[in-house]
Design an enzyme around this catalytic site. Structure first.
Site, short mmCIF file in Angstrom:
data_model
loop_
_atom_site.label_atom_id
_atom_site.label_comp_id
_atom_site.label_asym_id
_atom_site.label_seq_id
_atom_site.Cartn_x
_atom_site.Cartn_y
_atom_site.Cartn_z
N LEU A 16 0.83 -1.21 0.00
CA LEU A 16 0.00 0.00 0.00
C LEU A 16 0.86 1.26 0.00
O LEU A 16 0.45 2.29 -0.50
CB LEU A 16 -0.93 0.00 1.21
N GLY A 17 2.04 1.16 0.57
CA GLY A 17 2.92 2.33 0.58
C GLY A 17 3.98 2.20 1.66
O GLY A 17 3.93 1.29 2.49
N GLY A 19 6.41 4.56 4.50
CA GLY A 19 6.69 5.83 5.17
C GLY A 19 8.14 5.83 5.60
O GLY A 19 8.94 5.00 5.15
N VAL A 24 3.59 -0.57 4.50
CA VAL A 24 2.24 -1.05 4.81
C VAL A 24 1.77 -1.92 3.64
O VAL A 24 1.89 -1.53 2.47
CB VAL A 24 1.27 0.12 5.06
N LYS A 39 1.29 -3.17 8.88
CA LYS A 39 2.42 -2.22 8.89
C LYS A 39 3.62 -2.93 9.49
O LYS A 39 3.55 -3.43 10.63
CB LYS A 39 2.00 -1.02 9.74
N ASP A 133 1.17 14.67 14.77
CA ASP A 133 1.48 14.65 13.33
C ASP A 133 0.18 14.58 12.51
O ASP A 133 0.07 13.78 11.58
CB ASP A 133 2.40 13.47 13.00
N1 LIG Z 1 -4.66 1.12 7.60
C1 LIG Z 1 -4.30 1.47 6.36
N2 LIG Z 1 -5.08 1.18 5.29
C2 LIG Z 1 -4.70 1.56 4.05
N3 LIG Z 1 -3.55 2.22 3.76
C3 LIG Z 1 -2.72 2.52 4.79
C4 LIG Z 1 -3.06 2.17 6.13
N4 LIG Z 1 -2.06 2.63 6.94
C5 LIG Z 1 -1.17 3.23 6.15
N5 LIG Z 1 -1.56 3.18 4.85
C6 LIG Z 1 -0.83 3.74 3.70
O1 LIG Z 1 0.48 3.22 3.70
C7 LIG Z 1 1.43 4.22 3.39
C8 LIG Z 1 2.53 4.26 4.44
O2 LIG Z 1 1.96 4.64 5.68
P1 LIG Z 1 2.83 5.07 6.94
O3 LIG Z 1 1.90 5.41 8.02
O4 LIG Z 1 3.88 4.06 7.23
O5 LIG Z 1 3.67 6.26 6.42
P2 LIG Z 1 3.35 7.74 5.93
O6 LIG Z 1 2.26 8.34 6.75
O7 LIG Z 1 3.19 7.75 4.45
O8 LIG Z 1 4.73 8.40 6.22
P3 LIG Z 1 5.41 8.90 7.56
O9 LIG Z 1 5.29 7.82 8.58
O10 LIG Z 1 6.81 9.09 7.11
O11 LIG Z 1 4.69 10.15 7.93
C9 LIG Z 1 0.65 5.53 3.23
O12 LIG Z 1 0.45 5.73 1.86
C10 LIG Z 1 -0.67 5.24 3.88
O13 LIG Z 1 -1.71 5.95 3.25
#
Ligand SMILES: Nc1ncnc2c1ncn2[C@@H]1O[C@H](COP(=O)(O)OP(=O)(O)OP(=O)(O)O)[C@@H](O)[C@H]1O
Length: 454
Positions: A16-17, A19, A24, A39, A133
């Site tokens: 999904l992506g 961070g 995730v 995650k 955040d």
């Molecule tokens: N529960 C979820 N369902 C769907 N997509 C998710 C979920 N949690 C996170 N994502 C997606 O996964 C990606 C990574 O999320 P993550 O929270 O690790 O990092 P981030 O918010 O992109 O970055 P950072 O932690 O550096 O601020 C993002 O694109 C987020 O939208």
């Protein structure tokens, strides 16, 4: 990173992506036949104790708060190579950042999203946690039976209120974080999150984040025609001096809700033209036609939810009810004992199941309304414990209705609201009960705003 096959019993579907600290994945729980988001802490961080601790702390907070408005964590575990992972609710509709990038949001929808985000942050503040955040990409969206639901996510920087009042390292995202957050050693409290809520509000309404503090350009200068109260609220949330901000997320959210309910909100593109709702379910419209044939009034579209207006001639009462709930109706339903004692006559019930109405253990969604003489306090009309746990109380104060309501956001798998409202200066009260599959205070507000007494 190559795609793993599975994490424990969860079969990986796609990434999904990623961070700064984690990746995730979308995965399938084959046992429960349900998608989840997983995650996984990145390899390069997995052996740093402080990062591991923060990762588990995020999971713990989300597990403990267990709120409709926050991403839920179902489980945590550790992979054989030592990387911890958490299993979360899958948000299937992207993030609020994606939504903003698609184009200007209708004002009503922007305020609905803001109210839901504020609810999520209120839950965290009540839990004793500061998010630190809040930004559009950390607010995810999930489809729900009544449309789209906000899920506040990414508590990687969250801190307990007690710890944050001492020495705190700088953390947050420029553009959304409060001035005090950018100062190492800055002493933080919940008003830092209020600043970020103001920044998210600014972007939801204007399509762009605010400038660095001090923010001097009111959102209404970018999007003319906004209610002055909205400009004032957002600028006050973005004050450099935190004493001038709303005291906490709840205060901010209550003010957003009041602005949204006020009658002078400019109407722009209705959001139902942009999003198709998953309802009505089969059968609901037929039931409404049945109601119309029996002399009840017309149906209409309202942003967000398709509502039908139902009139109860005996009590000169009109109520808007989500069309999908209008399967069965009664105009002689007995009021609950407290309301009957306060003088309520038989009321109007429009619901998916009339027989189950008084039993909140059994699902039935709809609206019950009846008229009570005078302007009694909610305490004298509503039952105190139709659901487990004490209710959340909120005031209703609009040009058309005054009074209060009790809400049980989590009532045996649904949400229950009891309200006693009366037109200002009029000694007749409407006692309402609303049962929803998911807690949507904006829908409660819409239903109350649509009530008419002749
Ligand atoms: N529960 C979820 N369902 C769907 N997509 C998710 C979920 N949690 C996170 N994502 C997606 O996964 C990606 C990574 O999320 P993550 O929270 O690790 O990092 P981030 O918010 O992109 O970055 P950072 O932690 O550096 O601020 C993002 O694109 C987020 O939208």
């Amino acid at each position: 990173m190559s795609q793993p096959e599975a994490f424990g019993r969860y079969r990986v579907m796609r990434r999904l992506g990623s961070g700064s600290f984690a990746t995730v994945w979308l995965a399938q729980d084959d046992l429960l036949n349900y998608p989840v988001a997983i995650k996984v802490l990145a390899e390069n961080w997995a052996h740093q104790m402080d990062i591991q601790h923060r990762f588990l702390e995020e999971a713990r907070i989300l597990r403990q708060t267990d709120s409709t408005w926050l991403v839920a964590v179902h489980d945590v575990d550790v992979l054989p190579d030592g990387r911890p992972y958490m299993v979360m609710t899958y948000a299937d509709q992207g993030s609020v950042a994606d939504l903003i990038h698609r184009g200007q949001l209708p004002l009503d929808e922007a305020l609905r999203l803001l109210t839901e985000i504020g609810q999520g942050i209120t839950v965290l503040h009540n839990h004793g946690t500061i998010h630190r955040d809040i930004k559009p990409s950390n607010v995810l969206l999930q489809s729900s039976p009544v449309g789209q639901r906000v899920l506040v996510a990414d508590l990687g920087f969250a801190k307990s209120i007690d710890e944050a009042s001492g020495f705190t390292a700088a953390a947050g995202t420029p553009g959304y974080m409060s001035p005090e957050q950018s100062m190492p050693g800055g002493d933080l409290d919940v008003r830092s999150d209020v600043y970020s809520l103001g920044a998210v509000a600014y972007e939801l309404i204007t399509g762009r984040p605010p400038s660095r503090p001090p923010v001097r350009i009111a959102p209404g200068r970018i999007r003319p025609g906004l209610p002055p109260a909205l400009d004032e609220l957002i600028l006050s949330a973005l004050s450099v001096d935190r004493e001038s901000r709303p005291a906490d997320a709840k205060t901010f959210t209550d003010r957003v809700r009041a602005i949204r309910m006020s009658s002078d909100l400019p109407q722009d593109i209705p959001w139902w033209q942009r999003y198709r709702m998953p309802w009505p379910r089969a059968g609901a419209l037929t039931a409404v036609c049945g109601l119309l044939a029996l002399g009840l009034t017309t149906s209409l579209g309202v942003p967000g939810v398709s509502l039908s207006t139902v009139r109860y001639a005996d009590q000169e009462l009109r109520v808007d009810v989500p069309t999908a709930w209008a399967r069965e109706f009664h105009t002689d339903q007995e009021a609950r004992p407290a309301a009957a004692e306060a003088g309520a006559g038989p009321g109007l019930l429009v619901a998916t199941g009339a027989d189950e109405w008084h039993n909140t253990d059994v699902p039935s969604y709809g609206v019950y309304a009846t008229v009570v003489p005078g302007a009694p306090d909610l305490r004298n009309v509503a039952d105190t414990d139709p659901c487990p746990k004490p209710p959340e109380e909120r005031m209703v104060d609009t040009p058309h209705w005054e009074g209060g309501l009790w809400e049980w956001p989590d009532c045996n798998g649904g949400a229950f609201t009891a309200a006693a409202v009366h037109p200002p200066g009029t000694p007749r009260t409407v006692y309402l009960e609303i049962r929803q599959p998911d807690y949507r205070p904006d829908l409660v507000d819409k239903i109350i705003a649509g009530v008419r007494l002749r």
